[in-house]
Design a protein around this motif. Structure first.
Motif, PDB file in Angstrom:
ATOM      1  N   GLU A 180       0.820  -1.131  -0.154  1.00 56.91           N
ATOM      2  CA  GLU A 180       0.037   0.033  -0.118  1.00 56.91           C
ATOM      3  C   GLU A 180       0.967   1.111   0.222  1.00 56.91           C
ATOM      4  N   GLU A 181       2.004   1.195   0.692  1.00 60.64           N
ATOM      5  CA  GLU A 181       3.033   2.314   0.665  1.00 60.64           C
ATOM      6  C   GLU A 181       3.734   2.713  -0.573  1.00 60.64           C
ATOM      7  N   SER A 182       3.673   1.721  -1.564  1.00 65.19           N
ATOM      8  CA  SER A 182       4.770   1.688  -2.672  1.00 65.19           C
ATOM      9  C   SER A 182       3.968   2.501  -3.835  1.00 65.19           C
ATOM     10  N   PRO A 183       5.158   3.298  -4.276  1.00 63.18           N
ATOM     11  CA  PRO A 183       5.120   4.261  -5.484  1.00 63.18           C
ATOM     12  C   PRO A 183       4.596   3.300  -6.645  1.00 63.18           C
ATOM     13  N   PHE A 184       4.772   2.084  -6.852  1.00 62.57           N
ATOM     14  CA  PHE A 184       4.476   1.300  -7.967  1.00 62.57           C
ATOM     15  C   PHE A 184       3.616   0.233  -7.697  1.00 62.57           C
TER      16      PHE A 184
END
Length: 104
Positions: A31-35
């Motif tokens: 959920e925190e990932s930019p991708f």
């Protein structure tokens, strides 16, 4: 200002508890990932990549976890083979041009 460090200990007693914990940790990290899995990406720096790998400097995101140095990306080799590789996350960018072209 005060900075403190806290440690939490938790005992996981069964394979089901271990699996549930890993699932929860993975989902929170994703959920925190930019991708997102499936994103088209540009490889903005070929540092550490052989010339025969990642033809076109593009790929598809397989797995990116925040606060990690590496992401898994599916690319082509010069021989036309698909190859999952690790690329430094800092050397990746979302491929916005491809999304815009596909929507036209």
């Amino acid at each position: 200002m005060l900075t403190i460090s806290e440690t939490r200990q938790r005992t996981l007693n069964s394979p089901d508890e271990i699996a549930a914990y890993l699932d929860e940790a993975f989902r929170a990290m994703a959920e925190e990932s930019p991708f997102t899995t499936g994103d088209l990406v540009d490889i903005t720096s070929r540092a550490g990549l052989a010339p025969e790998i990642a033809i076109g400097d593009v790929g598809v995101m397989l797995c990116d976890l925040p606060r990690q140095l590496w992401s898994w990306v599916l690319v082509f080799t010069s021989g036309g083979q698909r190859l999952p590789i690790q690329v430094q996350t800092a050397n990746l960018a979302k491929r916005e041009q491809a999304k815009e072209a596909a929507s036209e």
